[in-house]
Write a protein that holds these residues in place. Sequence first.
Motif, mmCIF file in Angstrom:
data_model
loop_
_atom_site.group_PDB
_atom_site.id
_atom_site.type_symbol
_atom_site.label_atom_id
_atom_site.label_comp_id
_atom_site.label_asym_id
_atom_site.label_seq_id
_atom_site.Cartn_x
_atom_site.Cartn_y
_atom_site.Cartn_z
ATOM 1 N N PRO A 89 13.131 9.438 3.938
ATOM 2 C CA PRO A 89 13.289 9.915 2.554
ATOM 3 C C PRO A 89 12.078 9.563 1.709
ATOM 4 C CG PRO A 89 14.619 7.950 2.932
ATOM 5 C CD PRO A 89 14.054 8.340 4.269
ATOM 6 N N THR A 90 12.003 10.171 0.563
ATOM 7 C CA THR A 90 10.911 9.905 -0.363
ATOM 8 C C THR A 90 10.984 8.463 -0.851
ATOM 9 O OG1 THR A 90 10.942 12.199 -1.101
ATOM 10 C CG2 THR A 90 9.853 10.595 -2.529
ATOM 11 N N GLU A 91 9.852 7.808 -0.861
ATOM 12 C CA GLU A 91 9.796 6.414 -1.312
ATOM 13 C C GLU A 91 10.034 6.348 -2.823
ATOM 14 O OE1 GLU A 91 6.399 2.912 -1.761
ATOM 15 O OE2 GLU A 91 6.244 4.373 -0.113
ATOM 16 N N PRO A 92 11.036 5.579 -3.267
ATOM 17 C CA PRO A 92 11.289 5.482 -4.711
ATOM 18 C C PRO A 92 10.209 4.669 -5.408
ATOM 19 C CG PRO A 92 12.715 3.972 -3.518
ATOM 20 C CD PRO A 92 11.983 4.766 -2.475
ATOM 21 N N LEU A 93 9.971 4.992 -6.664
ATOM 22 C CA LEU A 93 8.983 4.264 -7.459
ATOM 23 C C LEU A 93 9.704 3.277 -8.373
ATOM 24 C CD1 LEU A 93 6.598 7.200 -8.447
ATOM 25 C CD2 LEU A 93 6.274 5.490 -6.631
ATOM 26 N N PRO A 94 9.481 1.979 -8.221
ATOM 27 C CA PRO A 94 10.172 1.004 -9.071
ATOM 28 C C PRO A 94 9.666 1.074 -10.500
ATOM 29 C CG PRO A 94 8.515 -0.097 -7.725
ATOM 30 C CD PRO A 94 8.569 1.330 -7.258
ATOM 31 N N PRO A 95 10.520 0.732 -11.477
ATOM 32 C CA PRO A 95 10.106 0.765 -12.894
ATOM 33 C C PRO A 95 9.355 -0.503 -13.298
ATOM 34 C CG PRO A 95 12.399 0.159 -12.746
ATOM 35 C CD PRO A 95 11.955 0.426 -11.330
ATOM 36 N N PHE A 96 8.714 -1.154 -12.344
ATOM 37 C CA PHE A 96 7.932 -2.356 -12.599
ATOM 38 C C PHE A 96 6.916 -2.484 -11.467
ATOM 39 C CE2 PHE A 96 11.673 -3.421 -10.136
ATOM 40 C CZ PHE A 96 11.180 -4.190 -9.093
ATOM 41 N N ASP A 97 5.991 -3.392 -11.614
ATOM 42 C CA ASP A 97 4.982 -3.611 -10.571
ATOM 43 C C ASP A 97 5.489 -4.666 -9.599
ATOM 44 O OD1 ASP A 97 3.138 -1.791 -11.599
ATOM 45 O OD2 ASP A 97 2.345 -3.274 -13.009
ATOM 46 N N PRO A 98 5.911 -4.265 -8.394
ATOM 47 C CA PRO A 98 6.419 -5.252 -7.437
ATOM 48 C C PRO A 98 5.274 -6.066 -6.844
ATOM 49 C CG PRO A 98 6.336 -3.100 -6.406
ATOM 50 C CD PRO A 98 5.954 -2.900 -7.848
ATOM 51 N N PRO A 99 5.542 -7.300 -6.447
ATOM 52 C CA PRO A 99 4.504 -8.080 -5.764
ATOM 53 C C PRO A 99 4.191 -7.478 -4.397
ATOM 54 C CG PRO A 99 6.610 -9.240 -5.719
ATOM 55 C CD PRO A 99 6.793 -8.054 -6.609
ATOM 56 N N GLU A 100 3.077 -7.868 -3.842
ATOM 57 C CA GLU A 100 2.665 -7.366 -2.530
ATOM 58 C C GLU A 100 3.716 -7.742 -1.488
ATOM 59 O OE1 GLU A 100 0.248 -5.244 0.052
ATOM 60 O OE2 GLU A 100 0.104 -5.472 -2.132
ATOM 61 N N PRO A 101 4.219 -6.761 -0.715
ATOM 62 C CA PRO A 101 5.266 -7.076 0.269
ATOM 63 C C PRO A 101 4.707 -7.829 1.469
ATOM 64 C CG PRO A 101 4.618 -4.788 0.476
ATOM 65 C CD PRO A 101 3.890 -5.331 -0.732
ATOM 66 N N THR A 102 5.594 -8.501 2.166
ATOM 67 C CA THR A 102 5.213 -9.164 3.416
ATOM 68 C C THR A 102 4.848 -8.120 4.465
ATOM 69 O OG1 THR A 102 6.749 -10.961 2.909
ATOM 70 C CG2 THR A 102 5.990 -10.774 5.187
ATOM 71 N N GLN A 103 5.619 -7.031 4.496
ATOM 72 C CA GLN A 103 5.323 -5.925 5.392
ATOM 73 C C GLN A 103 5.986 -4.662 4.832
ATOM 74 O OE1 GLN A 103 7.176 -6.936 9.181
ATOM 75 N NE2 GLN A 103 9.095 -5.979 8.594
ATOM 76 N N ARG A 104 5.609 -3.535 5.406
ATOM 77 C CA ARG A 104 6.231 -2.268 5.035
ATOM 78 C C ARG A 104 7.142 -1.839 6.182
ATOM 79 N NH1 ARG A 104 4.055 0.560 0.748
ATOM 80 N NH2 ARG A 104 4.605 2.575 1.681
ATOM 81 N N GLY A 105 8.444 -1.746 5.895
ATOM 82 C CA GLY A 105 9.408 -1.392 6.923
ATOM 83 C C GLY A 105 9.259 0.060 7.358
ATOM 84 N N ASP A 106 9.689 0.334 8.596
ATOM 85 C CA ASP A 106 9.523 1.673 9.147
ATOM 86 C C ASP A 106 10.848 2.419 9.321
ATOM 87 O OD1 ASP A 106 10.292 -0.176 11.062
ATOM 88 O OD2 ASP A 106 9.292 0.858 12.713
ATOM 89 N N ILE A 107 11.994 1.767 9.053
ATOM 90 C CA ILE A 107 13.292 2.434 9.201
ATOM 91 C C ILE A 107 13.842 2.702 7.799
ATOM 92 C CG2 ILE A 107 15.494 2.403 10.435
ATOM 93 C CD1 ILE A 107 13.140 2.119 12.272
ATOM 94 N N THR A 108 13.111 3.471 7.030
ATOM 95 C CA THR A 108 13.478 3.648 5.621
ATOM 96 C C THR A 108 14.676 4.579 5.427
ATOM 97 O OG1 THR A 108 11.824 5.413 5.433
ATOM 98 C CG2 THR A 108 11.138 3.197 4.800
ATOM 99 N N TRP A 109 15.095 5.282 6.489
ATOM 100 C CA TRP A 109 16.253 6.170 6.373
ATOM 101 C C TRP A 109 17.575 5.421 6.581
ATOM 102 C CZ3 TRP A 109 12.662 6.468 10.363
ATOM 103 C CH2 TRP A 109 13.108 6.033 11.619
ATOM 104 N N LEU A 110 17.524 4.139 6.897
ATOM 105 C CA LEU A 110 18.735 3.371 7.181
ATOM 106 C C LEU A 110 19.679 3.368 5.980
ATOM 107 C CD1 LEU A 110 20.029 1.490 9.374
ATOM 108 C CD2 LEU A 110 19.094 -0.421 8.048
ATOM 109 N N GLN A 111 20.975 3.578 6.248
ATOM 110 C CA GLN A 111 22.011 3.544 5.214
ATOM 111 C C GLN A 111 23.181 2.682 5.695
ATOM 112 O OE1 GLN A 111 22.922 7.718 4.576
ATOM 113 N NE2 GLN A 111 21.325 7.937 3.031
#
Length: 322
Positions: A89-111
């Motif tokens: 799915p499309t990556e949502p844009l947070p209404p704030f500046d998040p800190p740098e993540p530890t990693q970027r997950g690859d199973i973003t469709w998980l529900q």
Amino acid sequence: MTTVLERARGGDDRAFGELTAPYARELHLHCYRMLGSVTDADDVLQEILLAAWTGLSGFAERSSLRTWLYRIATNRCLNAIRDGKRRPPTEPLPPFDPPEPTQRGDITWLQPYPDTWLEDHAVRRETVELAFVTALQRLPPRQTATLVLVDVLGFTMAEVAQMMDTTQTAIKGALQRARASVGSPRDADLARSAGNTQLPALGERPDTAGEWAVARRFAEAFVADDIEAVTDLLTDDAWLAMPPAPHEYQGPAAIAAFLHASAAGRRGARVRLDPSPCNHQPGFRCYFLTDDHPPRYAGRFVLTISEDRITRITRFLDPALE
């Protein structure tokens, strides 16, 4: 007297519904395990029922109706993955500046899968927990299908070979590779999933009351914006994930940094958490509250708990999951 099957073959849609209704929920759960997404499972289940309706005349009764339906379901799921229908799915844009993540997950469709949908079926906890479903998403699709059909659903390798139009030797090899990658619900100990989530040991009866005691402490601290109390509940290697956003944070310090930024981004809105277990794990619906607007849905939390600590917080941000 004509049977339900004969009436369904004759075009009686009510008879077809009577014939397939006992299997609809378990087929939906099968699709969810294969695809990792309730939304995709909804879509594929409709394809399965349509294929069964149009193909019922070809059901030769050499196997049970249930086995025939699982053959259709498995192949529809494999087709969906192969054809790219399960798109991240499309990556949502947070209404704030998040800190740098530890990693970027690859199973973003998980529900998440609501527990209310599991109540009518004897579903073993370790076969529906988020860690196991996530691990399945990282396998080659035919390995996923083989592991689920044999080790979760109990079909024989001969039955699975017939479902997937292959040989028992091929099924045995796929099953061995899948078990080596993620373990098996039949093993005494399930292997680590994706290097960052410990799957629970089979046969260990979860302390549900103890888990919910930890979950309630989390909810009280989160609602109060007591981030120190939240992080006190975490293991040293705990993770925070937020599908469909790929950002993932590991460890109390990284998670606390994100929670501080998130709290500031709410701009004073209060939080309410309503209990809503999913995947046989403690969970909550989250709502933001302000004085001049109705409650606004802000995602679902699902907590992975080991003993008296939280090992993973998964916050599902998709507004369609309310």
